[in-house]
Design a protein around this motif. Sequence first.
Motif, PDB file in Angstrom:
ATOM      1  N   SER A 177      38.192  38.749  42.197  1.00 54.50           N
ATOM      2  CA  SER A 177      39.435  39.499  42.402  1.00 54.50           C
ATOM      3  C   SER A 177      39.961  40.139  41.129  1.00 54.50           C
ATOM      4  CB  SER A 177      40.519  38.577  42.996  1.00 54.50           C
ATOM      5  OG  SER A 177      40.114  38.052  44.242  1.00 54.50           O
ATOM      6  N   LYS A 179      40.811  42.682  38.329  1.00 60.43           N
ATOM      7  CA  LYS A 179      40.961  44.137  38.380  1.00 60.43           C
ATOM      8  C   LYS A 179      39.906  44.871  37.538  1.00 60.43           C
ATOM      9  CE  LYS A 179      44.625  44.000  40.970  1.00 60.43           C
ATOM     10  NZ  LYS A 179      44.574  44.464  42.384  1.00 60.43           N
ATOM     11  N   TRP A 181      36.856  44.658  37.661  1.00 60.04           N
ATOM     12  CA  TRP A 181      35.665  45.026  38.437  1.00 60.04           C
ATOM     13  C   TRP A 181      35.841  46.349  39.165  1.00 60.04           C
ATOM     14  CZ3 TRP A 181      32.361  42.226  36.296  1.00 60.04           C
ATOM     15  CH2 TRP A 181      32.480  40.858  36.116  1.00 60.04           C
ATOM     16  N   VAL A 182      37.079  46.833  39.304  1.00 60.90           N
ATOM     17  CA  VAL A 182      37.331  48.039  40.105  1.00 60.90           C
ATOM     18  C   VAL A 182      36.579  49.259  39.580  1.00 60.90           C
ATOM     19  CG1 VAL A 182      39.090  49.650  40.915  1.00 60.90           C
ATOM     20  CG2 VAL A 182      39.545  47.188  40.943  1.00 60.90           C
ATOM     21  N   SER A 185      32.867  48.809  40.143  1.00 66.08           N
ATOM     22  CA  SER A 185      32.484  48.889  41.552  1.00 66.08           C
ATOM     23  C   SER A 185      32.392  50.335  42.032  1.00 66.08           C
ATOM     24  CB  SER A 185      33.488  48.114  42.412  1.00 66.08           C
ATOM     25  OG  SER A 185      34.759  48.749  42.408  1.00 66.08           O
ATOM     26  N   ARG A 186      33.236  51.197  41.498  1.00 66.71           N
ATOM     27  CA  ARG A 186      33.192  52.607  41.884  1.00 66.71           C
ATOM     28  C   ARG A 186      31.941  53.293  41.369  1.00 66.71           C
ATOM     29  NH1 ARG A 186      39.595  54.047  40.767  1.00 66.71           N
ATOM     30  NH2 ARG A 186      40.400  52.941  42.609  1.00 66.71           N
TER      31      ARG A 186
END
Length: 254
Positions: A177, A179, A181-182, A185-186
Amino acid sequence: MSWYLAVDMQLFVISPVFIYALYKKPALGVGLTSAVTCAACLFTGYKTILLNLPASCLSMISYPGGLDMYIQAYLRVPPYMVGMLLGYVIYKTREIEIPTMPKVLTVVHWVAIIFILDGIMIPLIGHHGPIYTNPSLGRGLDVAFQTLSRLFWGIMMATIVGFCHFGGPGLVNNILSWKCWVPLSRCSFSAYLLHLVILGVYQMQQALPMYHTYSIQIFTFLGITTATYMLSMLLYTAIQLPVTKLERLFLPRA
């Protein structure tokens, strides 16, 4: 990796059939999705027997007909269908409060996932790649692995995602969870498309055989991973992000 784009597009094109069935008649949708998943698994097993392929994907592509089978869409139908069913479950339970799982069951859950994922990967140790003279696990295990491994891998990934989505407590959920990784991940889709190209360039630049040690492998992994994500960020910014903006412009969400 152009073959994967073709596979991804084929699965994307047929997905509305299953999504519509799940939305209108859930029982029919689940039955149709399950039937197609089973058919894809059985056909994979049949092709494995017909072509006499080993379990390892790196080994099978060196066998006659192995590469042609590896790039087919039906090989990736099972995890795709599992993901679709997970999305349906998340949609149907979006307004339902899911009770928190007790800590004991949480631990049992993660231990079971680790054992199943290890059971999918560990048997390939010592049998992975075309350089081995006997990459087979045995005829029965080869067929069973090719038939079921992708399905079980998809189920385990869906279990992890679903467990974290529904608020399962634990260290794994907290880590996943974060942030940070955001942005990664994109870029993950672009990284998947680019990583094999970068690996190929790296391997073809080797003038002499490399002596493999743990430290060399670690530094190689870190360098290639960093290069992959740096280039994937450029690809995401140049292509993926503008296309996404155009899609939202012409197809606004309700």
